[in-house]
Design a protein around this motif. Structure first.
Motif, mmCIF file in Angstrom:
data_model
loop_
_atom_site.group_PDB
_atom_site.id
_atom_site.type_symbol
_atom_site.label_atom_id
_atom_site.label_comp_id
_atom_site.label_asym_id
_atom_site.label_seq_id
_atom_site.Cartn_x
_atom_site.Cartn_y
_atom_site.Cartn_z
ATOM 1 N N SER A 197 -13.855 -12.873 -10.763
ATOM 2 C CA SER A 197 -13.411 -12.156 -9.563
ATOM 3 C C SER A 197 -13.268 -10.663 -9.823
ATOM 4 C CB SER A 197 -12.092 -12.736 -9.050
ATOM 5 O OG SER A 197 -11.024 -12.444 -9.937
ATOM 6 N N LEU A 198 -12.778 -10.288 -10.999
ATOM 7 C CA LEU A 198 -12.622 -8.865 -11.290
ATOM 8 C C LEU A 198 -13.979 -8.189 -11.444
ATOM 9 C CD1 LEU A 198 -9.553 -8.588 -13.699
ATOM 10 C CD2 LEU A 198 -9.637 -8.559 -11.221
ATOM 11 N N GLN A 199 -14.879 -8.804 -12.194
ATOM 12 C CA GLN A 199 -16.201 -8.195 -12.349
ATOM 13 C C GLN A 199 -16.970 -8.180 -11.037
ATOM 14 O OE1 GLN A 199 -18.849 -9.589 -15.443
ATOM 15 N NE2 GLN A 199 -18.476 -7.683 -16.543
ATOM 16 N N GLY A 200 -16.606 -9.079 -10.130
ATOM 17 C CA GLY A 200 -17.259 -9.093 -8.825
ATOM 18 C C GLY A 200 -16.865 -7.923 -7.950
ATOM 19 N N ASP A 201 -15.774 -7.254 -8.296
ATOM 20 C CA ASP A 201 -15.354 -6.038 -7.596
ATOM 21 C C ASP A 201 -15.998 -4.860 -8.320
ATOM 22 O OD1 ASP A 201 -14.056 -3.728 -6.712
ATOM 23 O OD2 ASP A 201 -12.155 -4.766 -6.398
ATOM 24 N N ILE A 202 -16.895 -4.155 -7.645
ATOM 25 C CA ILE A 202 -17.676 -3.116 -8.320
ATOM 26 C C ILE A 202 -16.833 -1.939 -8.781
ATOM 27 C CG2 ILE A 202 -19.832 -3.712 -7.169
ATOM 28 C CD1 ILE A 202 -19.342 -1.402 -5.241
ATOM 29 N N ARG A 203 -15.559 -1.913 -8.406
ATOM 30 C CA ARG A 203 -14.685 -0.846 -8.895
ATOM 31 C C ARG A 203 -14.173 -1.135 -10.297
ATOM 32 N NH1 ARG A 203 -10.333 -0.762 -4.283
ATOM 33 N NH2 ARG A 203 -10.545 -2.985 -4.722
ATOM 34 N N HIS A 204 -14.323 -2.384 -10.749
ATOM 35 C CA HIS A 204 -13.919 -2.765 -12.102
ATOM 36 C C HIS A 204 -15.085 -2.605 -13.070
ATOM 37 C CE1 HIS A 204 -9.834 -4.372 -11.947
ATOM 38 N NE2 HIS A 204 -10.106 -4.836 -10.741
ATOM 39 N N ALA A 205 -14.758 -2.571 -14.358
ATOM 40 C CA ALA A 205 -15.781 -2.466 -15.402
ATOM 41 C C ALA A 205 -16.813 -3.575 -15.253
ATOM 42 C CB ALA A 205 -15.125 -2.536 -16.777
ATOM 43 N N GLN A 206 -18.074 -3.221 -15.433
ATOM 44 C CA GLN A 206 -19.152 -4.194 -15.331
ATOM 45 C C GLN A 206 -19.575 -4.734 -16.692
ATOM 46 O OE1 GLN A 206 -20.412 -5.164 -11.950
ATOM 47 N NE2 GLN A 206 -18.317 -4.353 -11.945
ATOM 48 N N GLU A 207 -19.076 -4.141 -17.759
ATOM 49 C CA GLU A 207 -19.250 -4.657 -19.116
ATOM 50 C C GLU A 207 -17.878 -5.025 -19.655
ATOM 51 O OE1 GLU A 207 -22.149 -5.174 -20.445
ATOM 52 O OE2 GLU A 207 -23.320 -4.169 -18.875
ATOM 53 N N TRP A 208 -17.837 -5.928 -20.620
ATOM 54 C CA TRP A 208 -16.530 -6.376 -21.107
ATOM 55 C C TRP A 208 -15.991 -5.525 -22.255
ATOM 56 C CZ3 TRP A 208 -21.039 -8.889 -22.384
ATOM 57 C CH2 TRP A 208 -21.288 -9.134 -23.734
ATOM 58 N N PHE A 209 -16.847 -4.603 -22.777
ATOM 59 C CA PHE A 209 -16.356 -3.719 -23.831
ATOM 60 C C PHE A 209 -17.145 -2.416 -23.794
ATOM 61 C CE2 PHE A 209 -20.017 -5.629 -25.783
ATOM 62 C CZ PHE A 209 -20.515 -4.671 -26.660
ATOM 63 N N PHE A 210 -16.614 -1.408 -24.492
ATOM 64 C CA PHE A 210 -17.255 -0.097 -24.589
ATOM 65 C C PHE A 210 -17.298 0.291 -26.060
ATOM 66 C CE2 PHE A 210 -16.904 4.530 -25.001
ATOM 67 C CZ PHE A 210 -17.947 4.966 -24.193
ATOM 68 N N THR A 211 -18.438 0.797 -26.508
ATOM 69 C CA THR A 211 -18.578 1.217 -27.904
ATOM 70 C C THR A 211 -18.497 2.729 -28.009
ATOM 71 O OG1 THR A 211 -19.937 -0.703 -28.465
ATOM 72 C CG2 THR A 211 -20.056 1.199 -29.939
#
Length: 611
Positions: free
Chosen positions: A159-173
């Motif tokens: 549900s969170l990733q389905g909201d385009i205002r949330h991060a679309q990847e689960w981590f950042f390098t």
């Protein structure tokens, strides 16, 4: 979509800031994560002497950059409640006591104590399953208030990733000392409660004043990071912001703190954001330690430094309309250019604001000035600055941009002057009735409006159709460095208010028209009304205000920047450009000498020509 628009319109009418706003739509099955804190009690050591080698400075920049990324994007209670400015200041001291070889491990350990699910090297965080409950940031800002949003949200990963205002990847390098470091952007709910909350110094006895080098570095880094992660104008302003981080931190090593903040001001001026303001303790501010004033006020008029107002004690020295040519044998152009480096401004208005600030002086040292009269005759005067208390006395001459105290007045031949920046809600009915007899109307927006709702209502008198605002955008920051922003346009409209006032109209704008002024002027453009005067300041959008170490009254700093992006009606840049008048009528030197408002005079002439 229309539900979002209507929700937003309901929100914006509660605002009275710079003419923009935002809203947050509810998310299914989401609740805010509860937050608790408990400060540690420890015996602190004296801070050691530190030598800041070039290598140490580079490592501090790398560490602090990662720390700020974790601060704003790692989704946990500990991150949300850590006193990051204090944490970073003390971490700098801790790292200074390590050898170059030890710093990577120590830096990771310091960060890991707050964010235990970061990882260094090739190991990346596991992706949550679709139905697992996770926490993530929902943020278009560094803080949460009535306009901007920053919330730690819980819900299913799907549900969170389905909201385009949330991060679309689960981590950042990112990279810590050139080693890859992975920051989770989603954490399982139980993981989001892991980590230590840093509430205060736990090792060294340090102050809360930015006079101290490490606190200065922490404050400078905070300012840099807010811009790096949340300032919405990088697509319009050509600036390489990343290298400025080191410039700003290194400035804290300068001997004179005024030089420190002058250097930081120079970095901030690259942004061309005239909302930007940095408030410092008086004793270290490059622009606040003023106790004296010039006995006259020069402004840029027709491209020259013209005397526009004179203190009673200086009436025998200079005359209105005289041109200031040199100060202490230095050409005024050089003085203006040099002074522009110690104030916060933009290229668009640098000369105007620099000369304006020269009115204030730090001491009463005698000044020699060369001036030129309208006929070309030059003369030299010697004078001493006056104590700042002398500003209370009435000066000869008018403000450069005329300011009127009335809301409405009938001028010559039935032309009415509607001073929109003075209009109040309580006077709306009366003023509308008065305008019914007008043969034409000059709407004055040369100064910042005093009543947001009054002008918003009044502009509905002059259009038979719905009027839209200039494009406004909020930037949902889903990962560090704005690497994955979701930009959404916000919609604002003014509806017609009663019977159309259909008369010849012209609207006055000035170099002092800024932010909410420009918001109103964009509506006016979309209503098809002509604008006369000068190009405006060139910045709009609600501001962000943040204090570091409790602000200047407590030894810290407060800084302001623009948090929403606003463009011209056609989508081109407003920032650093301003709204251009349909009819350019600059303030004239002749009007300064004669004490007249040549812009209003020309506006009346225009109205009469339309009849």
């Amino acid at each position: 979509m229309w539900k979002r628009i209507l929700s937003y319109l309901a929100t914006v009418y509660l605002l009275s800031a710079c003419g923009s706003g935002s809203e947050t739509a509810g998310l299914p099955e989401q609740v805010e994560v509860p937050i608790t804190t408990s400060p540690p009690v420890v015996e602190l050591q004296s801070k050691p002497e530190i030598t800041y080698s070039s290598s140490l400075q580079d490592d501090i920049v790398s560490f602090v950059e990662v720390a700020q990324q974790i601060r704003f994007f790692y989704p946990s209670d500990s991150v949300a409640n850590t006193h990051w400015d204090v944490f970073i200041a003390e971490a700098i001291v801790k790292l200074s006591q390590m050898s170059k070889q030890e710093r990577l491990a120590e830096s990771f350990q310091i960060l890991h104590s707050i964010a235990p699910h970061i990882s260094l090297g090739v190991t990346i965080p596991n992706e949550p399953s679709e139905e697992s409950r996770v926490s993530s940031w929902l943020a278009n800002s560094s803080s949460d208030d009535s306009v901007f949003t920053r919330k730690l949200i819980s819900g299913t990963y799907k549900s969170l990733q389905g909201d385009i205002r949330h991060a679309q990847e689960w981590f950042f390098t990112t990279h810590l000392y050139n080693e890859p470091l992975h920051i989770p952007l989603y954490l399982n709910e139980h993981e989001s409660s892991h980590g230590s909350i840093y509430n205060g110094y736990d090792t060294y006895d340090m102050s809360h004043s930015i006079d101290e080098t490490e606190l200065c570095m922490s404050a400078a880094s905070h300012i840099w990071a807010e811009i790096q992660h949340f300032w919405p104008y990088f697509s319009e302003v050509d600036v390489n912001w990343k290298p400025e981080h080191k410039e700003m931190l290194s400035a804290c090593l300068l001997e004179d703190p005024k030089d420190t903040w002058q250097t930081i001001f120079a970095s901030m001026n690259l942004l061309q954001d005239q909302h930007i303001s940095i408030h410092l303790p008086r004793h270290i501010s490059p622009s606040r330690s003023f106790e004296w004033i010039l006995p006259f006020r020069p402004y840029i008029v027709e491209g020259k430094a013209i005397i526009t107002r004179i203190h009673p004690d200086a009436l025998n020295l200079v005359e209105l309309g005289d041109e200031l040519v040199t100060i202490d044998n230095e050409p005024i152009e050089q003085v203006i250019e040099r002074n522009a480096q110690v104030i916060l401004t933009s290229e668009h208005n640098a000369k105007y604001r620099s000369l304006k600030s020269l009115f204030l002086r730090r001491d009463d040292t005698q000044i020699e000035a060369t001036l030129k009269k309208v006929d070309g005759t030059t003369y030299t005067v010697l004078f001493e600055p006056l104590p700042i208390s002398a500003m209370a006395q009435r000066y000869t001459g008018n403000r450069l941009v005329y300011r009127y105290d009335y809301m409405h007045k009938v001028l010559d031949e039935g032309v009415h002057h509607l001073v929109l920046y003075k209009l109040s809600q309580s006077a709306l009915s009366q003023v509308r009735e008065q305008l019914s007899s007008a043969k034409g109307i000059v709407i004055d927006l040369r100064h910042y409006p005093e009543d947001f709702f009054a002008w918003l209502h009044a502009l509905g008198w002059f259009s038979s159709q719905e009027i839209s605002s200039a494009p406004i955008y909020e930037h949902w920051q889903r990962a560090p460095n704005q690497s994955s922003s979701n930009v959404q346009r916000l919609f604002q409209f003014i509806q017609p208010k009663g019977e159309l006032i259909d008369k010849p109209i012209v609207v006055l704008a000035s170099r002092d028209s800024i932010s909410q002024n420009e918001h109103a002027l964009a509506y006016i453009q979309n209503a098809g009304l002509p604008i006369m005067g000068e190009a405006t300041a060139g910045i709009n959008g609600n501001i962000q205000e943040q204090s570091v170490f409790s602000g200047p009254d407590n030894g810290g700093v407060t800084f302001i920047y623009t948090g929403l992006q606003v463009t011209q009606n056609d989508g081109s840049s407003l920032i650093g450009v301003g709204i251009q008048p349909d009819m350019a009528v600059p303030i004239s030197r002749e009007s300064i000498v004669e004490g007249t408002d040549n812009q209003l005079t020309r506006a009346v002439e225009y109205i009469l020509q339309q009849q």
